[in-house]
Design a protein around this motif. Structure first.
Motif, short mmCIF file in Angstrom:
data_model
loop_
_atom_site.label_atom_id
_atom_site.label_comp_id
_atom_site.label_asym_id
_atom_site.label_seq_id
_atom_site.Cartn_x
_atom_site.Cartn_y
_atom_site.Cartn_z
N ALA A 1 7.45 -5.50 -1.06
CA ALA A 1 8.10 -4.22 -0.78
C ALA A 1 7.72 -3.73 0.61
CB ALA A 1 7.69 -3.18 -1.82
N GLN A 2 8.68 -3.12 1.28
CA GLN A 2 8.46 -2.62 2.63
C GLN A 2 8.72 -1.12 2.66
OE1 GLN A 2 7.61 -4.56 5.45
NE2 GLN A 2 7.33 -2.63 6.52
N PRO A 3 7.74 -0.31 3.07
CA PRO A 3 8.01 1.12 3.21
C PRO A 3 9.13 1.35 4.22
CG PRO A 3 5.65 0.65 3.37
CD PRO A 3 6.35 -0.66 3.42
N SER A 4 9.93 2.38 4.00
CA SER A 4 11.09 2.60 4.86
C SER A 4 10.68 2.92 6.29
CB SER A 4 11.96 3.72 4.29
OG SER A 4 11.20 4.92 4.15
N ASN A 5 9.56 3.60 6.48
CA ASN A 5 9.13 3.97 7.83
C ASN A 5 7.65 3.67 8.04
OD1 ASN A 5 11.55 5.31 9.07
ND2 ASN A 5 11.35 6.56 7.22
N GLY A 6 7.18 2.58 7.43
CA GLY A 6 5.78 2.22 7.56
C GLY A 6 5.59 0.72 7.59
N LEU A 7 4.36 0.31 7.41
CA LEU A 7 4.00 -1.11 7.44
C LEU A 7 3.60 -1.59 6.06
CD1 LEU A 7 1.72 -1.19 10.62
CD2 LEU A 7 4.11 -1.92 10.47
N ALA A 8 3.85 -2.88 5.80
CA ALA A 8 3.34 -3.54 4.60
C ALA A 8 2.67 -4.83 5.04
CB ALA A 8 4.47 -3.83 3.62
N LEU A 9 1.46 -5.04 4.61
CA LEU A 9 0.76 -6.26 5.01
C LEU A 9 -0.17 -6.74 3.91
CD1 LEU A 9 -2.37 -5.25 5.90
CD2 LEU A 9 -1.08 -4.29 7.78
N ILE B 1 5.10 5.99 0.57
CA ILE B 1 4.39 5.99 1.84
C ILE B 1 5.17 6.80 2.88
CG2 ILE B 1 3.62 4.52 3.75
CD1 ILE B 1 3.01 2.39 1.63
N ARG B 2 4.48 7.77 3.46
CA ARG B 2 5.13 8.61 4.46
C ARG B 2 5.27 7.86 5.78
NH1 ARG B 2 0.24 12.39 4.04
NH2 ARG B 2 1.75 13.68 2.94
N ALA B 3 6.05 8.40 6.69
CA ALA B 3 6.32 7.75 7.98
C ALA B 3 5.02 7.41 8.68
CB ALA B 3 7.19 8.65 8.84
N VAL C 1 2.95 11.48 -7.71
CA VAL C 1 1.84 11.48 -6.74
C VAL C 1 2.25 12.15 -5.44
CG1 VAL C 1 0.50 9.94 -5.25
CG2 VAL C 1 0.64 9.49 -7.70
N GLY C 2 3.51 12.00 -5.06
CA GLY C 2 3.96 12.52 -3.78
C GLY C 2 3.67 11.53 -2.66
N LYS C 3 3.86 11.98 -1.43
CA LYS C 3 3.69 11.08 -0.28
C LYS C 3 2.22 10.82 0.02
CE LYS C 3 8.04 10.46 0.72
NZ LYS C 3 8.66 9.11 0.60
N VAL C 4 1.94 9.57 0.40
CA VAL C 4 0.58 9.18 0.77
C VAL C 4 0.62 8.42 2.10
CG1 VAL C 4 -0.19 9.05 -1.62
CG2 VAL C 4 0.71 7.00 -0.51
N ASP C 5 -0.54 8.33 2.73
CA ASP C 5 -0.64 7.61 4.01
C ASP C 5 -0.96 6.14 3.82
OD1 ASP C 5 -0.60 9.95 6.05
OD2 ASP C 5 -2.05 10.59 4.54
N LEU C 6 -1.66 5.81 2.72
CA LEU C 6 -2.10 4.44 2.52
C LEU C 6 -2.08 4.12 1.03
CD1 LEU C 6 -3.51 1.79 3.53
CD2 LEU C 6 -5.68 2.99 3.31
N VAL C 7 -1.47 2.99 0.70
CA VAL C 7 -1.55 2.44 -0.66
C VAL C 7 -2.36 1.17 -0.59
CG1 VAL C 7 -0.28 1.37 -2.56
CG2 VAL C 7 0.65 3.41 -1.44
N PHE C 8 -3.40 1.08 -1.45
CA PHE C 8 -4.19 -0.15 -1.55
C PHE C 8 -3.79 -0.79 -2.87
CE2 PHE C 8 -8.09 -2.07 0.40
CZ PHE C 8 -8.09 -3.21 -0.38
#
Length: 305
Positions: free
Chosen positions: A241-249, A226-228, A204-211
């Motif tokens: 799971a926590q994205p390396s440079n993003g948020l998980a909630l 998830i991209r930065a 898929v490559g990098k995305v801004d949002l995963v639902f």
């Protein structure tokens, strides 16, 4: 009144029974709604709120179901904003008896007007899936036009709403599911489809949002995409799971009159399509809520013919 009740958590949906119950009374700020159609979320039988009240006292036999469309028949003391005879739809409180009944007592603020040109069956299919998608995308995910969204379970009740609302907001949507879901997901507006059994998710490559509506390994692998500055939003409990440079909630959907009105307006003007898999009569509801095969879309119970 007739109502479906559950008394034992271990029995799951197999423990549902259609019984006679007293009609509810309206508390302060409540209305009584004659339920015409009700939705049901299978996972609610695993929620503590189905079995206990807010101070953890047993409240069985409890009435499940939290989505409804119907007509207001009575107002509690101090209730404003709605009137007797008004068509409404909405999301009932998790800790109170629910909507798989002929009548329900519900806080007025949890309801929105249901336009006369929207069928009760359609109205009952919107609250959980529509509000979950709306809040996950816009409140928690802060979706912006031009972003890339990976929507898991995109052929399902929530996922199909996520796909459509994200597409309408100007996002590029990639939907996931089983191989047999491909055309359904594309029909709901996804630009790409990922077969989770056979395709490489990482392609898929990098995305801004995963639902995320799946959790587990799929959630963990998705976090790495998830991209930065991006966000992983999940509705299956605390994010593992926590994205390396993003948020998980994670979040629990809440009733919101203005959002319900936005959602139903999109249905009226054709921007949003419901995903109703099965419609059953109230007398056949217990069987309908105990399917032998995979559920597809929302199961809606027509409480009144």
């Amino acid at each position: 009144m007739k109502a479906i009740v559950v008394t034992e958590q271990a029995a799951g949906t197999g423990g549902m029974k259609l019984v006679d119950r007293p009609e509810p009374q309206a508390a302060i700020n409540d209305v009584i709604v004659q339920v015409h159609a009700s939705g049901f979320v299978p996972t609610e039988l695993t929620w503590p709120s189905t079995w206990t009240d807010r101070v953890e006292r047993d409240r069985t036999p409890s009435i499940p179901g939290h989505e409804l469309a119907g007509v207001v028949t009575a107002l509690g003391y101090g209730t404003t904003g709605l009137s007797v005879g008004q068509r409404v739809f909405g999301l009932a409180d998790w800790y109170r008896d629910g909507t798989l009944a002929e009548y329900v007592a519900i806080e007025a603020r949890n309801l929105a007007p249901l336009p006369g040109d929207v069928d009760f069956t359609v109205g009952a299919s919107l609250p959980v899936s529509g509000l979950t998608a709306w809040q996950g995308l816009f409140q928690h995910g802060r979706l912006q036009a031009g972003q890339r969204v990976l929507a898991h379970g995109a052929a399902g009740a929530v996922g199909s709403m996520v796909t459509q609302l994200a597409r309408e907001a100007g996002a590029y949507v990639i939907g996931s599911g089983r191989a047999s879901d491909r055309q359904t997901v594309l029909d709901f507006g996804a630009k790409e489809f990922v077969d989770l059994d056979n395709d490489a998710l990482e392609d898929v490559g990098k995305v801004d949002l995963v639902f995320d509506v799946i959790g587990g390994d799929i959630q963990k692998r998705s976090a790495a995409l998830i991209r930065a500055g991006g966000t992983l939003v999940t509705i299956v409990g605390p994010a593992e799971a926590q994205p390396s440079n993003g948020l998980a909630l994670d979040f629990v959907v809440e009733a919101d009159r203005s959002q319900l009105s936005e959602i139903v307006q999109r249905v009226r003007d054709g921007r949003l399509r419901t995903n109703i898999g099965k419609v059953s009569t109230f007398d056949d509801a217990v069987a309908a809520l105990n399917p032998s095969g995979r559920r597809k879309g929302n199961t809606i119970i027509r409480v009144r013919p």
